[in-house]
Scaffold this motif. Structure first.
Motif, PDB file in Angstrom:
ATOM      1  N   LEU A   1       0.829  -1.205   0.000  1.00 26.89           N
ATOM      2  CA  LEU A   1       0.000   0.000   0.000  1.00 26.89           C
ATOM      3  C   LEU A   1       0.868   1.262   0.000  1.00 26.89           C
ATOM      4  O   LEU A   1       0.624   2.203  -0.768  1.00 26.89           O
ATOM      5  N   VAL A   2       1.896   1.279   0.836  1.00 30.99           N
ATOM      6  CA  VAL A   2       2.813   2.429   0.878  1.00 30.99           C
ATOM      7  C   VAL A   2       3.543   2.580  -0.457  1.00 30.99           C
ATOM      8  O   VAL A   2       3.726   3.697  -0.961  1.00 30.99           O
ATOM      9  N   SER A   3       3.912   1.459  -1.058  1.00 31.90           N
ATOM     10  CA  SER A   3       4.587   1.496  -2.360  1.00 31.90           C
ATOM     11  C   SER A   3       3.701   2.118  -3.432  1.00 31.90           C
ATOM     12  O   SER A   3       4.166   2.895  -4.275  1.00 31.90           O
ATOM     13  N   ARG A   4       2.415   1.778  -3.407  1.00 31.19           N
ATOM     14  CA  ARG A   4       1.476   2.348  -4.379  1.00 31.19           C
ATOM     15  C   ARG A   4       1.328   3.861  -4.190  1.00 31.19           C
ATOM     16  O   ARG A   4       1.211   4.610  -5.156  1.00 31.19           O
ATOM     17  N   ILE A   5       1.344   4.304  -2.934  1.00 33.07           N
ATOM     18  CA  ILE A   5       1.245   5.737  -2.661  1.00 33.07           C
ATOM     19  C   ILE A   5       2.475   6.464  -3.200  1.00 33.07           C
ATOM     20  O   ILE A   5       2.366   7.559  -3.793  1.00 33.07           O
ATOM     21  N   ILE A   6       3.667   5.859  -3.051  1.00 37.81           N
ATOM     22  CA  ILE A   6       4.890   6.459  -3.585  1.00 37.81           C
ATOM     23  C   ILE A   6       4.808   6.530  -5.111  1.00 37.81           C
ATOM     24  O   ILE A   6       5.181   7.532  -5.728  1.00 37.81           O
TER      25      ILE A   6
END
Length: 474
Positions: A101-106
């Protein structure tokens, strides 16, 4: 194009924008696989992989006007692409749902700036008289990705797994970064005195995110209606405060003086209505095929593919028509086609042939192509060059917000009508399918009304209107 030497810069940015647009749709087919791997019980939880991407874009698209104005376009491009690559690498190696999820936000932090940046580059290197052609090329790139994305992701997931989606786009994205570092030029003017208004960032980001989140919740049958409405109201209040602040400070984040140009304002309204019309069909037709006619997901995807390809082919052609004929005949023709095809889609039956649906959608998508990029080119032609970043950021925000509104409107309509029909059809066979069919057909009349409103507004457009810089007397 004003200068042939800008060609490599435009091509590299177009490829990067295509990759980011493709990345936006690739993950939709992978959500069930991700649920299984990370043992997530709720599909609503998994959907945060797409919702978070949308919300991040909601925060950064308005701010993109500041980045594009304040910093060299080359540096903005390289920074955005670097963030996108970092997010892609992290997503591939994700060991938990939270990490993914954090990777997608980045990823979204980089991708959300690439599209407005490309649009600003296109309208800078092309003369106003050729902007229809430029926006047609831009539309080709942005629409081509969603048309092939579901097919590519389906094949990769069937033969490999969801991580292959990130591995596939990474080499192309890295190549764009490397070529961009050595070959991309800064083509946009820079205002080194422009300052970031952080309160405006908070107000616009929180407001748009709340509106998008609240609207998105309407599509979830398990959501609380009052909570969804409350989130939207809070979002509208924050956006209202943001708008008020832009007119009261000397260095606004988004220069809303663009709405002092009447034809740009009309183009924004028509763009919002078009976004609602576009996204409504993306929901209703796959739903009809899978839930009423009980077709497979792959068949549903194949039905949607030819219309998508038709819109991709039509985009550059319609851009040239706009340059030649102006906006009025394009808007009249496009919205008339959408109106007629929407009426046709309100007559679906249990036995409607797939070929008929494909043909109607092809015609409808050509009508959409006649408006989508021409109306944006027309609106930007009304503005002085210094307001282009605010104009493009506003256009992107309008499409995102009103696309979500269109999706929720049709979802609410179908759910409400379907529930009532199940009561009235008690005792008949195929109860659920028949109730859904009536709901889908009736919901189309909402969009018939929207298309009629758009045709009325199009009457007030001035076909060949264009901003002309004032001549200074010596």
């Amino acid at each position: 194009m004003k200068e042939k030497k800008y060609l490599i810069t435009v091509v590299v940015m177009m490829v990067a924008a295509f990759i980011s647009a493709l990345n936006n749709v690739l993950l939709n087919n992978a959500l069930p696989s991700i649920m299984d791997e990370f043992q997530i019980a709720s599909f609503a939880t998994t959907q945060w992989l797409t919702t978070s991407y949308m919300l991040t874009a909601g925060v950064l698209i308005p701010a993109s006007a500041f980045f594009i104005t304040r910093f060299k376009s080359r540096n903005v491009f390289l920074t955005a692409l670097m963030l996108f690559n970092i997010g892609t690498i992290l997503a591939y190696f994700s060991t938990s749902f939270s990490f993914l999820l954090v990777s997608r936000i980045i990823q979204a932090c980089g991708a959300s700036v690439l599209s407005p940046l490309l649009m600003n580059i296109m309208i800078t290197v092309f003369d106003r008289e050729d902007r229809g052609k430029a926006m047609g090329m831009y539309g080709f790139i942005i629409m081509f990705a969603p048309s092939i994305g579901p097919t590519i992701s389906g094949v990769l997931i069937d033969f490999f797994n969801w991580r292959a989606l990130f591995l596939m786009i990474l080499p192309f994205s890295l190549i764009c970064l490397i070529v961009g570092f050595f070959k991309v030029d800064s083509l946009l003017p820079v205002d080194i005195h422009k300052k970031m208004d952080y309160l405006s960032v908070v107000l616009s980001g929180a407001g748009l995110s709340a509106i998008l989140l609240g609207v998105n919740q309407f599509s979830n049958a398990n959501s609380n209606l009052l909570i969804s409405i409350g989130i939207i109201v809070v979002g509208l209040i924050l956006v209202g405060l943001f708008i008020k602040r832009q007119f009261s400070i000397g260095n606004p984040l988004l220069d809303l003086s663009i709405y002092k140009f009447p034809m740009y304002a009309l183009s924004s309204i028509l763009l919002a209505l078009l976004a609602m019309l576009m996204y409504s069909t993306m929901v209703t037709i796959p739903y009809f095929l899978q839930k009423v006619q009980l077709q497979s997901v792959s068949i549903s995807g194949l039905v949607m593919l030819p219309p998508s390809v038709a819109s991709v082919i039509a985009m550059p052609i319609c851009g040239r028509w706009f340059d030649k004929y102006g906006i009025k005949p394009m808007a009249y023709s496009g919205f008339s086609i959408i109106l007629i095809t929407t009426l046709a889609l309100s007559q679906l039956t249990m036995t409607t042939s797939l070929l008929w649906i494909v043909l109607v959608l092809i015609v409808r998508n050509v009508g959409t192509a006649m408006i989508m990029m021409p109306i944006q080119a027309y609106g930007l032609n009304q503005l002085p060059d210094k307001l282009n970043p605010s104009g493009t950021a506003t256009n992107s925000t309008i499409q995102q917000v009103f696309g979500a509104v269109g999706t929720s409107v049709v979802t609410i309509a179908m759910t409400s009508i379907s529930s009532r029909q199940e009561i009235s059809l008690q005792g008949q066979g195929q109860l659920a399918e028949k109730a859904l069919l009536v709901a889908i057909d009736y919901s189309q009349y909402i969009f018939v009304g929207i298309a009629i409103v758009a045709l009325v507004i199009a009457y007030f457009l001035k076909s060949k209107s264009m901003y002309k810089a004032p001549v200074l007397e010596v």
